[in-house]
Each structure stands twice: as structure tokens, then as C-alpha cells.
Motif scaffolding. Structure first.
Motif, PDB file in Angstrom:
ATOM      1  N   LYS A 109      10.736   4.125   7.457  1.00 35.02           N
ATOM      2  CA  LYS A 109      10.208   5.351   8.054  1.00 35.02           C
ATOM      3  C   LYS A 109       8.678   5.356   8.112  1.00 35.02           C
ATOM      4  CE  LYS A 109      14.106   8.096   6.353  1.00 35.02           C
ATOM      5  NZ  LYS A 109      14.531   9.166   5.410  1.00 35.02           N
ATOM      6  N   ARG A 110       8.063   4.425   7.406  1.00 35.68           N
ATOM      7  CA  ARG A 110       6.600   4.354   7.381  1.00 35.68           C
ATOM      8  C   ARG A 110       6.092   3.531   8.564  1.00 35.68           C
ATOM      9  NH1 ARG A 110       5.189   3.362   0.935  1.00 35.68           N
ATOM     10  NH2 ARG A 110       7.088   4.291   0.078  1.00 35.68           N
ATOM     11  N   GLY A 111       4.807   3.666   8.838  1.00 38.21           N
ATOM     12  CA  GLY A 111       4.186   2.811   9.841  1.00 38.21           C
ATOM     13  C   GLY A 111       4.259   1.360   9.422  1.00 38.21           C
ATOM     14  N   TYR A 112       4.073   0.451  10.366  1.00 36.92           N
ATOM     15  CA  TYR A 112       4.265  -0.966  10.076  1.00 36.92           C
ATOM     16  C   TYR A 112       3.416  -1.440   8.894  1.00 36.92           C
ATOM     17  CZ  TYR A 112       4.427  -6.017  10.614  1.00 36.92           C
ATOM     18  OH  TYR A 112       4.583  -7.362  10.377  1.00 36.92           O
ATOM     19  N   GLY A 113       2.139  -1.099   8.886  1.00 37.62           N
ATOM     20  CA  GLY A 113       1.260  -1.559   7.807  1.00 37.62           C
ATOM     21  C   GLY A 113       1.684  -1.046   6.452  1.00 37.62           C
ATOM     22  N   GLU A 114       2.044   0.232   6.377  1.00 42.34           N
ATOM     23  CA  GLU A 114       2.497   0.810   5.115  1.00 42.34           C
ATOM     24  C   GLU A 114       3.841   0.226   4.689  1.00 42.34           C
ATOM     25  OE1 GLU A 114       1.211   2.976   2.796  1.00 42.34           O
ATOM     26  OE2 GLU A 114      -0.620   2.414   3.847  1.00 42.34           O
ATOM     27  N   ASN A 115       4.686  -0.032   5.664  1.00 41.47           N
ATOM     28  CA  ASN A 115       5.977  -0.657   5.365  1.00 41.47           C
ATOM     29  C   ASN A 115       5.750  -2.019   4.715  1.00 41.47           C
ATOM     30  OD1 ASN A 115       8.518  -1.935   5.423  1.00 41.47           O
ATOM     31  ND2 ASN A 115       9.055  -1.141   7.434  1.00 41.47           N
ATOM     32  N   VAL A 116       4.878  -2.820   5.300  1.00 39.79           N
ATOM     33  CA  VAL A 116       4.602  -4.155   4.771  1.00 39.79           C
ATOM     34  C   VAL A 116       4.041  -4.061   3.353  1.00 39.79           C
ATOM     35  CG1 VAL A 116       3.106  -6.189   4.986  1.00 39.79           C
ATOM     36  CG2 VAL A 116       4.280  -5.272   7.000  1.00 39.79           C
ATOM     37  N   ALA A 165       6.658 -12.142  11.330  1.00 40.60           N
ATOM     38  CA  ALA A 165       5.431 -11.824  10.598  1.00 40.60           C
ATOM     39  C   ALA A 165       5.729 -10.954   9.382  1.00 40.60           C
ATOM     40  CB  ALA A 165       4.450 -11.110  11.528  1.00 40.60           C
ATOM     41  N   TYR A 166       6.641 -10.018   9.549  1.00 41.65           N
ATOM     42  CA  TYR A 166       7.014  -9.104   8.460  1.00 41.65           C
ATOM     43  C   TYR A 166       7.603  -9.873   7.290  1.00 41.65           C
ATOM     44  CZ  TYR A 166       9.415  -5.161   6.198  1.00 41.65           C
ATOM     45  OH  TYR A 166       9.872  -4.229   5.298  1.00 41.65           O
ATOM     46  N   VAL A 167       8.522 -10.788   7.579  1.00 45.01           N
ATOM     47  CA  VAL A 167       9.143 -11.586   6.521  1.00 45.01           C
ATOM     48  C   VAL A 167       8.096 -12.433   5.801  1.00 45.01           C
ATOM     49  CG1 VAL A 167      10.755 -13.472   6.057  1.00 45.01           C
ATOM     50  CG2 VAL A 167      11.436 -11.589   7.552  1.00 45.01           C
ATOM     51  N   ALA A 168       7.182 -13.024   6.578  1.00 46.96           N
ATOM     52  CA  ALA A 168       6.137 -13.859   5.978  1.00 46.96           C
ATOM     53  C   ALA A 168       5.210 -13.034   5.094  1.00 46.96           C
ATOM     54  CB  ALA A 168       5.342 -14.552   7.078  1.00 46.96           C
ATOM     55  N   ASP A 169       4.899 -11.810   5.510  1.00 51.07           N
ATOM     56  CA  ASP A 169       3.938 -10.982   4.783  1.00 51.07           C
ATOM     57  C   ASP A 169       4.552 -10.265   3.574  1.00 51.07           C
ATOM     58  OD1 ASP A 169       1.959 -11.703   6.550  1.00 51.07           O
ATOM     59  OD2 ASP A 169       2.137  -9.894   7.788  1.00 51.07           O
ATOM     60  N   THR A 170       5.852 -10.065   3.583  1.00 52.63           N
ATOM     61  CA  THR A 170       6.483  -9.328   2.483  1.00 52.63           C
ATOM     62  C   THR A 170       7.224 -10.219   1.505  1.00 52.63           C
ATOM     63  OG1 THR A 170       8.510  -8.976   3.772  1.00 52.63           O
ATOM     64  CG2 THR A 170       6.799  -7.269   3.921  1.00 52.63           C
ATOM     65  N   GLY A 171       7.719 -11.362   1.973  1.00 47.78           N
ATOM     66  CA  GLY A 171       8.499 -12.243   1.109  1.00 47.78           C
ATOM     67  C   GLY A 171       9.913 -11.774   0.865  1.00 47.78           C
ATOM     68  N   VAL A 172      10.451 -10.906   1.715  1.00 47.71           N
ATOM     69  CA  VAL A 172      11.811 -10.393   1.515  1.00 47.71           C
ATOM     70  C   VAL A 172      12.844 -11.517   1.596  1.00 47.71           C
ATOM     71  CG1 VAL A 172      11.340  -8.059   2.300  1.00 47.71           C
ATOM     72  CG2 VAL A 172      12.013  -9.789   3.969  1.00 47.71           C
ATOM     73  N   ASP A 173      13.982 -11.276   0.947  1.00 45.71           N
ATOM     74  CA  ASP A 173      15.065 -12.262   0.916  1.00 45.71           C
ATOM     75  C   ASP A 173      16.057 -12.086   2.055  1.00 45.71           C
ATOM     76  OD1 ASP A 173      14.368 -13.553  -1.681  1.00 45.71           O
ATOM     77  OD2 ASP A 173      14.686 -11.513  -2.410  1.00 45.71           O
ATOM     78  N   ALA A 174      16.079 -10.902   2.666  1.00 40.52           N
ATOM     79  CA  ALA A 174      16.973 -10.627   3.795  1.00 40.52           C
ATOM     80  C   ALA A 174      16.369  -9.489   4.596  1.00 40.52           C
ATOM     81  CB  ALA A 174      18.373 -10.257   3.328  1.00 40.52           C
TER      82      ALA A 174
END
Length: 283
Positions: A109-116, A165-174
Motif C-alpha cells: 500500500k506504500r509508495g514504491y520507495g517506501e515499500n522497498v 529491481a525490487y527483488v534486487a533491492d529488497t532481497g526477498v525470497d519470493a
């Protein structure tokens, strides 16, 4: 059987081109039905408890998590325990103490930057404790506390380049992605964007998750798995089966006061729904 880690089930599914189904737990009967349905289908499954379910139980995740884990441990199926759609930092931090092997941290629900930023912090915290972390990019919509959302509206679906880019910046597993389904659908009429699913699979190095799968027909689910979906989330379909069975029983037996009499058919209806989804995805 002891609890299995979500990461183990998801990795095994992805390595074999299959998917694992995750079902929402609200009551003890939900957990029992998921375990029974998984045993009947001879398939693994994930039992997931959402932040909304925790709120329903007074805000304390402990009792429902303990009961769900106990049901899983008594089952012959391979089952994992997952904490779903977590927005509260306090609930996120409770995951490890209550036996969850994975968490879906929801900053969508947050903006992209805040989400990351928020997701990267959640991932760092989780990985320090061996917790597998899922996140969401795009807007699946349909939850009770959200305004109506058209799954086909411009800007709603997940962009492959942004997802990478999101996956690279956050390191999420899925990564849970928006590809045409919505939460809380009571009819199975959703049409997914399979071309987009394929593009996301090619762009993103982690498993993809489909939320809102209750509204997706069996054939669409199988196509989604073939295109690259690895974790399939189902919640509303169990509630529809549960409530339908209770309503039918009470209409036929209006003087009933013992809840066990209508909870038995309700649990059996959910068990059948669980088995149906597991067989559909496996097929």
C-alpha cells in the motif's frame, strides 16, 4: 509429521515445475480441514495465518499459531506454517517466537520507495533468524479494508522490470505479483495474464506467488503454474465452503444449538475444497 519449512516446499515445487498451495487458517476447523485435504490429495500444503485472522483472535497470534502447528504435527502430510499479509512490525517480530518459518511482509500500500525500504528492513530481520520472506509488488486488491480495485485497470499489474529491481533491492525470497486475480472473489471467473506471468518469471530470480486464487478457475491455475507461478494462495474458497455448509445445515435444522453439529459438515466442505485445489494444481 514435524513442520516443514515453507522454503523447502517452495524450492521443491519450483525445481520440478510445480506449485505448492497455501491455505488461510482462521479457525481450528480451517487448520484441520487443510491437513485432512492435503492427506487425501497426497500433497504438501502451507497453512497460513493472516494479520486479519490475528486481529480476529484479539491480536495475539500465539494461540492460533500453536493450535495450527499442533494440527500440522499430527498430520501425515508435509505442512508448513506461514504468517501472511503482515503490516505490523510487532507481528512481524512475533513470527520467530511462534514457530513460523516464513512471513509475507506486505508494504504494497506504500509508495514504491517506501515499500522497498520497509521490505528490505523486514528481509534483513527475517534472514537473521532464518525466516523466508515473501513480499508483494503491484496491487492485487479485494481485501475488506481496501477500496474496490479493478484487476485490469492501468498501473495495477506488476511490471517485470520494476519487479526485477525490487527483488534486487529488497532481497526477498519470493514475490507476490498482480496478474489479474483479486482477493475475496466468491466466483471463479478471474482471467489471468499468462504472458505477463511468463515475462515476470524470466525477469525475476525468485519464486512467484499468486494471491487471490480462490477466484481463478482450475484451468487458469494450471496455466499459471506452467507459466511460472510457484505458490498459490487460497482463502475465500474455504470460507465459501464453510459458510455454505453451515447455512444449509441450519436451514434444514433450524432448532440446532450445538455448534458441533454444523461445524462437522463445514469442516468436511472445506476439506473437499482443499483437496480440489491441490488436485487441480497438481494436474
Amino acid at each position: 509429521m514435524p513442520l516443514v519449512r515453507t522454503a523447502e516446499l517452495v524450492t521443491a515445487a519450483r525445481d520440478t515445475g510445480r506449485a505448492v498451495v497455501a491455505f488461510n487458517v482462521i479457525t481450528l476447523e480451517h487448520a484441520e480441514a487443510i491437513a485432512a485435504g492435503a492427506e487425501r490429495a497426497g500433497a504438501p500444503a502451507i497453512l497460513q495465518i493472516s494479520e486479519n485472522a490475528v486481529k480476529f483472535h484479539g491480536g495475539d497470534v500465539g494461540p492460533l499459531a500453536a493450535a495450527t502447528a499442533a494440527v500440522a504435527a499430527a498430520s501425515g502430510a508435509r505442512l508448513a506454517l506461514h504468517l501472511d499479509h503482515v503490516e505490523s512490525p510487532d507481528l512481524l517480530r512475533a513470527a520467530h517466537a511462534h514457530g513460523f518459518g516464513s512471513v509475507m511482509f506486505d508494504a504494497s500500500k506504500r509508495g514504491y520507495g517506501e515499500n522497498v525500504k520497509a521490505t528490505a528492513e523486514a528481509v534483513r530481520w527475517g534472514h537473521e533468524r532464518g525466516i523466508w520472506v515473501e513480499a508483494e509488488l503491484g496491487r492485487v486488491g479485494g481485501k475488506a479494508d481496501e477500496p474496490p480495485l479493478d484487476a485490469h485497470a492501468p498501473g495495477v499489474r506488476t511490471d517485470p522490470a520494476e519487479a526485477a529491481a525490487y527483488v534486487a533491492d529488497t532481497g526477498v525470497d519470493a514475490l507476490a505479483v498482480a496478474v489479474g486475480s483479486t482477493h475475496a472473489m466468491t466466483t471463479r471467473t478471474a482471467a489471468l495474464d499468462h504472458t505477463l506471468i511468463t515475462a515476470l518469471r524470466e525477469a525475476v530470480p525468485v519464486p512467484l506467488v499468486l494471491h487471490g486464487s480462490s477466484g481463478v478457475p482450475d484451468g487458469e491455475l494450471r496455466r499459471a503454474v506452467a507459466a511460472g507461478m510457484t505458490k498459490i494462495n487460497v482463502g475465500t474458497a474455504l470460507n465459501t465452503a464453510f459458510t455454505g455448509a453451515v447455512r444449509a445445515f441450519l436451514e434444514a435444522h433450524p432448532s440446532t444449538t450445538d455448534p458441533r453439529r454444523y461445524l462437522v459438515p463445514a469442516r468436511e466442505a472445506m476439506t473437499g475444497a482443499v483437496e480440489g485445489f491441490l488436485r487441480a494444481v497438481a494436474g
